[in-house]
Design a protein around this motif. Structure first.
Motif, short mmCIF file in Angstrom:
data_model
loop_
_atom_site.label_atom_id
_atom_site.label_comp_id
_atom_site.label_asym_id
_atom_site.label_seq_id
_atom_site.Cartn_x
_atom_site.Cartn_y
_atom_site.Cartn_z
N PHE A 112 0.84 -1.20 0.00
CA PHE A 112 0.00 0.00 0.00
C PHE A 112 0.88 1.26 0.00
O PHE A 112 0.63 2.19 -0.77
N LEU A 113 1.92 1.27 0.83
CA LEU A 113 2.81 2.43 0.88
C LEU A 113 3.54 2.62 -0.45
O LEU A 113 3.73 3.74 -0.91
N ALA A 114 3.95 1.51 -1.09
CA ALA A 114 4.61 1.59 -2.40
C ALA A 114 3.66 2.17 -3.44
O ALA A 114 4.05 3.00 -4.26
N VAL A 115 2.39 1.76 -3.38
CA VAL A 115 1.39 2.28 -4.32
C VAL A 115 1.18 3.77 -4.07
O VAL A 115 1.08 4.56 -5.01
N LYS A 116 1.13 4.18 -2.80
CA LYS A 116 0.96 5.61 -2.49
C LYS A 116 2.14 6.42 -3.04
O LYS A 116 1.96 7.53 -3.54
N LYS A 117 3.35 5.84 -2.96
CA LYS A 117 4.52 6.52 -3.50
C LYS A 117 4.38 6.67 -5.02
O LYS A 117 4.69 7.73 -5.57
N LYS A 147 -6.04 4.25 -11.75
CA LYS A 147 -5.85 2.83 -11.47
C LYS A 147 -5.07 2.62 -10.17
O LYS A 147 -5.39 1.74 -9.37
N LYS A 148 -4.03 3.44 -9.95
CA LYS A 148 -3.24 3.31 -8.72
C LYS A 148 -4.07 3.67 -7.50
O LYS A 148 -3.96 3.04 -6.45
N ARG A 149 -4.92 4.69 -7.62
CA ARG A 149 -5.79 5.05 -6.49
C ARG A 149 -6.77 3.92 -6.20
O ARG A 149 -7.02 3.60 -5.04
N ASP A 150 -7.32 3.32 -7.25
CA ASP A 150 -8.22 2.17 -7.06
C ASP A 150 -7.48 1.02 -6.39
O ASP A 150 -8.00 0.37 -5.48
N GLU A 151 -6.23 0.78 -6.82
CA GLU A 151 -5.43 -0.29 -6.22
C GLU A 151 -5.16 0.01 -4.75
O GLU A 151 -5.25 -0.87 -3.90
N ALA A 152 -4.85 1.26 -4.45
CA ALA A 152 -4.60 1.64 -3.06
C ALA A 152 -5.83 1.39 -2.20
O ALA A 152 -5.72 0.92 -1.06
N GLU A 153 -7.01 1.67 -2.75
CA GLU A 153 -8.24 1.43 -1.99
C GLU A 153 -8.44 -0.05 -1.70
O GLU A 153 -8.91 -0.42 -0.63
#
Length: 162
Positions: A112-117, A147-153
């Motif tokens: 999750f942190l990697a995706v936020k980065k 897509k990254k925001r959706d993945e983070a969710e």
């Protein structure tokens, strides 16, 4: 140390017969690695136009992009990124309380942190592309950001994404 994302990207394009045009493709698409090239799948024609490719290199680039499209990002042919390989997010346990993490949640939170980065980096690239008036790049990056925001969710449903 292994090859950088940029070197892998250049090597891929060169392997597809695009050595002579690789730098203009990379510059026109504003990409630095294979994952960013993968994100351009729906914008090949814009890249061809922006890179001012002739008929032969345009055909070669379309063929290379078709090959990328056929390669799954998971299942033995991972796509490299700045943060390692891109994989499917782990399955969500809807009954799991986020405040009381299970043993696997440490890895989930790290992802999750990697995706936020990645979200932050995409946001910076969008700002730069807007400054450079590269509308097609902005559109591609905004799609990737969504897509990254959706993945983070999916990774952290109770966490807010910037």
């Amino acid at each position: 140390a292994g090859a950088s994302g940029r070197e892998l990207l250049e090597s891929f394009l060169e392997g597809k017969g695009l050595a002579k045009w690789s730098q203009s493709i990379i510059k026109a698409a504003d990409i630095d690695n294979m994952q960013e090239l993968r994100e351009m799948q729906n914008h090949v024609e814009e890249v061809i136009k922006a890179a001012d490719l002739g008929v032969r290199p345009a055909i070669l680039l379309r063929e290379a992009m078709e090959e990328i499209k056929r390669q799954p990002a998971v299942s033995g042919t991972p796509v490299e990124s700045n943060h390692g390989t891109i994989e499917d997010p782990p399955p969500r346990n809807l009954g799991q309380d986020v405040s009381a993490p299970a043993s696997s949640s440490t890895a989930d939170y790290a992802k999750f942190l990697a995706v936020k980065k990645e979200i932050m980096e995409l946001t910076q690239r969008i700002d730069q592309a807007k400054k450079d008036e590269k509308k097609y790049v902005v559109e591609v990056l905004e799609n990737a950001l969504k897509k990254k925001r959706d993945e983070a969710e999916t990774l952290e449903p109770h966490q807010t994404v910037p």
